[in-house]
Design a protein around this motif. Structure first.
Motif, PDB file in Angstrom:
ATOM      1  N   LEU A   1       0.820  -1.205   0.000  1.00  0.00           N
ATOM      2  CA  LEU A   1       0.000   0.000   0.000  1.00  0.00           C
ATOM      3  C   LEU A   1       0.856   1.258   0.000  1.00  0.00           C
ATOM      4  CD1 LEU A   1      -2.779  -1.227   2.382  1.00  0.00           C
ATOM      5  CD2 LEU A   1      -3.177  -0.254   0.114  1.00  0.00           C
ATOM      6  N   LYS A   2       0.345   2.266  -0.690  1.00  0.00           N
ATOM      7  CA  LYS A   2       1.010   3.549  -0.829  1.00  0.00           C
ATOM      8  C   LYS A   2       0.121   4.641  -0.265  1.00  0.00           C
ATOM      9  CE  LYS A   2       3.052   2.059  -5.219  1.00  0.00           C
ATOM     10  NZ  LYS A   2       3.159   2.365  -6.672  1.00  0.00           N
ATOM     11  N   PRO A   3       0.694   5.767   0.159  1.00  0.00           N
ATOM     12  CA  PRO A   3      -0.144   6.872   0.647  1.00  0.00           C
ATOM     13  C   PRO A   3      -1.212   7.297  -0.355  1.00  0.00           C
ATOM     14  CG  PRO A   3       2.123   7.266   1.248  1.00  0.00           C
ATOM     15  CD  PRO A   3       2.125   6.046   0.361  1.00  0.00           C
ATOM     16  N   GLU A   4      -0.934   7.225  -1.638  1.00  0.00           N
ATOM     17  CA  GLU A   4      -1.916   7.608  -2.640  1.00  0.00           C
ATOM     18  C   GLU A   4      -3.082   6.632  -2.760  1.00  0.00           C
ATOM     19  OE1 GLU A   4       1.936   6.655  -5.043  1.00  0.00           O
ATOM     20  OE2 GLU A   4       1.433   7.357  -3.029  1.00  0.00           O
ATOM     21  N   ASP A   5      -3.014   5.498  -2.065  1.00  0.00           N
ATOM     22  CA  ASP A   5      -4.149   4.590  -1.984  1.00  0.00           C
ATOM     23  C   ASP A   5      -5.169   5.028  -0.946  1.00  0.00           C
ATOM     24  OD1 ASP A   5      -3.148   2.738  -3.934  1.00  0.00           O
ATOM     25  OD2 ASP A   5      -1.827   1.900  -2.393  1.00  0.00           O
ATOM     26  N   THR A   6      -4.857   6.038  -0.161  1.00  0.00           N
ATOM     27  CA  THR A   6      -5.764   6.525   0.873  1.00  0.00           C
ATOM     28  C   THR A   6      -7.064   7.011   0.248  1.00  0.00           C
ATOM     29  OG1 THR A   6      -3.973   7.126   2.372  1.00  0.00           O
ATOM     30  CG2 THR A   6      -6.084   8.238   2.673  1.00  0.00           C
ATOM     31  N   ALA A   7      -8.182   6.453   0.697  1.00  0.00           N
ATOM     32  CA  ALA A   7      -9.487   6.784   0.142  1.00  0.00           C
ATOM     33  C   ALA A   7     -10.551   6.014   0.907  1.00  0.00           C
ATOM     34  CB  ALA A   7      -9.560   6.422  -1.344  1.00  0.00           C
ATOM     35  N   ILE A   8     -11.793   6.368   0.635  1.00  0.00           N
ATOM     36  CA  ILE A   8     -12.902   5.516   1.027  1.00  0.00           C
ATOM     37  C   ILE A   8     -13.117   4.511  -0.099  1.00  0.00           C
ATOM     38  CG2 ILE A   8     -15.336   5.380   1.643  1.00  0.00           C
ATOM     39  CD1 ILE A   8     -15.159   8.262   2.596  1.00  0.00           C
ATOM     40  N   TYR A   9     -13.161   3.244   0.240  1.00  0.00           N
ATOM     41  CA  TYR A   9     -13.326   2.177  -0.733  1.00  0.00           C
ATOM     42  C   TYR A   9     -14.760   1.663  -0.695  1.00  0.00           C
ATOM     43  CZ  TYR A   9      -8.370   1.987  -1.750  1.00  0.00           C
ATOM     44  OH  TYR A   9      -7.097   2.286  -2.173  1.00  0.00           O
ATOM     45  N   TYR A  10     -15.370   1.597  -1.869  1.00  0.00           N
ATOM     46  CA  TYR A  10     -16.762   1.193  -2.000  1.00  0.00           C
ATOM     47  C   TYR A  10     -16.876  -0.096  -2.797  1.00  0.00           C
ATOM     48  CZ  TYR A  10     -17.842   6.021  -0.690  1.00  0.00           C
ATOM     49  OH  TYR A  10     -17.924   7.231  -0.038  1.00  0.00           O
ATOM     50  N   CYS A  11     -17.705  -0.976  -2.323  1.00  0.00           N
ATOM     51  CA  CYS A  11     -18.077  -2.185  -3.028  1.00  0.00           C
ATOM     52  C   CYS A  11     -19.348  -1.919  -3.831  1.00  0.00           C
ATOM     53  CB  CYS A  11     -18.306  -3.299  -2.008  1.00  0.00           C
ATOM     54  SG  CYS A  11     -18.884  -4.862  -2.671  1.00  0.00           S
ATOM     55  N   ALA A  12     -19.440  -2.476  -5.036  1.00  0.00           N
ATOM     56  CA  ALA A  12     -20.598  -2.253  -5.883  1.00  0.00           C
ATOM     57  C   ALA A  12     -20.941  -3.506  -6.678  1.00  0.00           C
ATOM     58  CB  ALA A  12     -20.342  -1.089  -6.845  1.00  0.00           C
ATOM     59  N   ALA A  13     -22.218  -3.640  -7.033  1.00  0.00           N
ATOM     60  CA  ALA A  13     -22.724  -4.791  -7.774  1.00  0.00           C
ATOM     61  C   ALA A  13     -23.338  -4.343  -9.090  1.00  0.00           C
ATOM     62  CB  ALA A  13     -23.758  -5.545  -6.942  1.00  0.00           C
ATOM     63  N   GLU A  14     -23.040  -5.068 -10.164  1.00  0.00           N
ATOM     64  CA  GLU A  14     -23.526  -4.779 -11.505  1.00  0.00           C
ATOM     65  C   GLU A  14     -24.317  -5.970 -12.034  1.00  0.00           C
ATOM     66  OE1 GLU A  14     -21.842  -3.871 -16.032  1.00  0.00           O
ATOM     67  OE2 GLU A  14     -20.575  -4.825 -14.518  1.00  0.00           O
ATOM     68  N   ASP A  15     -25.558  -5.749 -12.458  1.00  0.00           N
ATOM     69  CA  ASP A  15     -26.392  -6.797 -13.020  1.00  0.00           C
ATOM     70  C   ASP A  15     -25.784  -7.319 -14.316  1.00  0.00           C
ATOM     71  OD1 ASP A  15     -29.929  -6.962 -14.046  1.00  0.00           O
ATOM     72  OD2 ASP A  15     -28.394  -8.497 -13.843  1.00  0.00           O
ATOM     73  N   ARG A  16     -25.448  -8.603 -14.333  1.00  0.00           N
ATOM     74  CA  ARG A  16     -24.893  -9.260 -15.518  1.00  0.00           C
ATOM     75  C   ARG A  16     -25.655 -10.539 -15.821  1.00  0.00           C
ATOM     76  NH1 ARG A  16     -20.977  -7.171 -19.286  1.00  0.00           N
ATOM     77  NH2 ARG A  16     -20.436  -5.172 -18.300  1.00  0.00           N
ATOM     78  N   ASN A  17     -26.954 -10.537 -15.584  1.00  0.00           N
ATOM     79  CA  ASN A  17     -27.776 -11.719 -15.804  1.00  0.00           C
ATOM     80  C   ASN A  17     -28.195 -11.801 -17.271  1.00  0.00           C
ATOM     81  OD1 ASN A  17     -29.196 -14.044 -15.298  1.00  0.00           O
ATOM     82  ND2 ASN A  17     -30.981 -12.986 -14.450  1.00  0.00           N
ATOM     83  N   TYR A  18     -27.243 -12.122 -18.151  1.00  0.00           N
ATOM     84  CA  TYR A  18     -27.463 -12.253 -19.582  1.00  0.00           C
ATOM     85  C   TYR A  18     -27.294 -13.705 -20.005  1.00  0.00           C
ATOM     86  CZ  TYR A  18     -26.568  -7.206 -19.533  1.00  0.00           C
ATOM     87  OH  TYR A  18     -26.588  -5.865 -19.262  1.00  0.00           O
ATOM     88  N   SER A  19     -27.873 -14.032 -21.158  1.00  0.00           N
ATOM     89  CA  SER A  19     -27.689 -15.352 -21.742  1.00  0.00           C
ATOM     90  C   SER A  19     -26.543 -15.389 -22.740  1.00  0.00           C
ATOM     91  CB  SER A  19     -28.975 -15.821 -22.425  1.00  0.00           C
ATOM     92  OG  SER A  19     -29.363 -14.924 -23.451  1.00  0.00           O
ATOM     93  N   ASP A  20     -26.037 -14.232 -23.163  1.00  0.00           N
ATOM     94  CA  ASP A  20     -24.932 -14.160 -24.107  1.00  0.00           C
ATOM     95  C   ASP A  20     -23.623 -13.904 -23.367  1.00  0.00           C
ATOM     96  OD1 ASP A  20     -26.186 -10.957 -25.277  1.00  0.00           O
ATOM     97  OD2 ASP A  20     -24.847 -11.381 -23.603  1.00  0.00           O
ATOM     98  N   SER A  21     -22.565 -13.584 -24.122  1.00  0.00           N
ATOM     99  CA  SER A  21     -21.232 -13.469 -23.543  1.00  0.00           C
ATOM    100  C   SER A  21     -21.077 -12.298 -22.577  1.00  0.00           C
ATOM    101  CB  SER A  21     -20.191 -13.362 -24.656  1.00  0.00           C
ATOM    102  OG  SER A  21     -20.399 -12.212 -25.446  1.00  0.00           O
ATOM    103  N   ARG A  22     -22.022 -11.373 -22.569  1.00  0.00           N
ATOM    104  CA  ARG A  22     -21.961 -10.288 -21.598  1.00  0.00           C
ATOM    105  C   ARG A  22     -21.974 -10.786 -20.164  1.00  0.00           C
ATOM    106  NH1 ARG A  22     -26.717  -6.438 -23.638  1.00  0.00           N
ATOM    107  NH2 ARG A  22     -27.589  -8.522 -24.023  1.00  0.00           N
ATOM    108  N   LYS A  23     -22.468 -12.005 -19.959  1.00  0.00           N
ATOM    109  CA  LYS A  23     -22.496 -12.565 -18.615  1.00  0.00           C
ATOM    110  C   LYS A  23     -21.103 -12.802 -18.048  1.00  0.00           C
ATOM    111  CE  LYS A  23     -22.966 -17.357 -20.210  1.00  0.00           C
ATOM    112  NZ  LYS A  23     -23.888 -18.526 -20.254  1.00  0.00           N
ATOM    113  N   TYR A  24     -20.093 -12.791 -18.917  1.00  0.00           N
ATOM    114  CA  TYR A  24     -18.714 -12.990 -18.481  1.00  0.00           C
ATOM    115  C   TYR A  24     -17.980 -11.685 -18.207  1.00  0.00           C
ATOM    116  CZ  TYR A  24     -19.533 -17.641 -20.425  1.00  0.00           C
ATOM    117  OH  TYR A  24     -20.039 -18.885 -20.708  1.00  0.00           O
ATOM    118  N   GLY A  25     -18.643 -10.560 -18.377  1.00  0.00           N
ATOM    119  CA  GLY A  25     -17.962  -9.288 -18.318  1.00  0.00           C
ATOM    120  C   GLY A  25     -18.175  -8.523 -17.029  1.00  0.00           C
ATOM    121  N   TYR A  26     -17.693  -7.288 -17.040  1.00  0.00           N
ATOM    122  CA  TYR A  26     -17.818  -6.369 -15.927  1.00  0.00           C
ATOM    123  C   TYR A  26     -17.639  -4.967 -16.490  1.00  0.00           C
ATOM    124  CZ  TYR A  26     -12.779  -6.523 -16.405  1.00  0.00           C
ATOM    125  OH  TYR A  26     -11.506  -6.486 -16.920  1.00  0.00           O
TER     126      TYR A  26
END
Length: 131
Positions: free
Chosen positions: A86-111
Motif C-alpha cells: 500500500l502507498k499513501p496515494e491509496d488513501t481513500a474511502i473504498y466502495y463495493c458495488a454490484a452490476e447486473d450481468r444476468n445475460y444469456s450471451d457473452s456479456r455474462k462474463y464481463g464487468y
C-alpha cells in the motif's frame, strides 16, 4: 432489502497489506459482477477493480495492477480486495458495488469499469496509508 457491507479498512503504514471484504445480501449474488471503487477527498470516484460473475475475468486500474487482487466466494456471497504494498496515494474511502450481468450471451462474463453502470453500493470503508 439489498445490502452490501464493506469491512477491513484501517490505518496502516506504507508497504503494508489490507484485505477488504464486502458481504452481500438481498439478491442473487452470482448473477452480478462485482467492483471496487475508491474516492479520496476532493477527487472523483475512481475504478479500482472488478470481477465477473463466476470470477473468471478480472480487471484493474493501472495504478493498482500488480498490487491488488480482487476475488469472490459465491458460496459466501462475499467479494474481497487484497491490497498489498500500500502507498499513501491509496488513501481513500473504498466502495463495493454490484452490476447486473444476468445475460444469456457473452456479456455474462464481463464487468464494467464505469461507476454509473453499477446497481448497488455499499457504505464504504476508510483506508488510510501513512508514510
Amino acid at each position: 432489502q439489498v445490502q452490501l457491507v464493506e469491512s477491513g479498512g484501517g490505518l496502516v503504514q506504507a508497504g503494508a497489506s489490507l484485505r477488504l471484504s464486502c458481504a452481500v445480501s438481498g439478491y442473487t449474488f452470482s448473477f452480478y459482477a462485482m467492483g471496487w471503487f475508491r474516492q479520496a477527498p476532493g477527487k472523483a470516484r475512481e475504478f479500482v477493480a472488478a470481477i465477473s460473475r463466476s470470477g473468471g475475468n478480472t480487471g484493474y486500474a493501472d495504478s493498482v495492477k500488480g498490487r491488488f487482487t480482487i476475488s469472490r466466494d459465491n458460496a459466501k456471497n462475499t467479494v474481497y480486495l487484497q491490497m498489498n504494498t500500500l502507498k499513501p496515494e491509496d488513501t481513500a474511502i473504498y466502495y463495493c458495488a454490484a452490476e447486473d450481468r444476468n445475460y444469456s450471451d457473452s456479456r455474462k462474463y464481463g464487468y464494467s469499469r464505469r461507476w454509473n453502470e453499477y446497481d448497488y453500493w455499499g457504505q464504504g470503508t476508510q483506508v488510510t496509508v501513512s508514510s
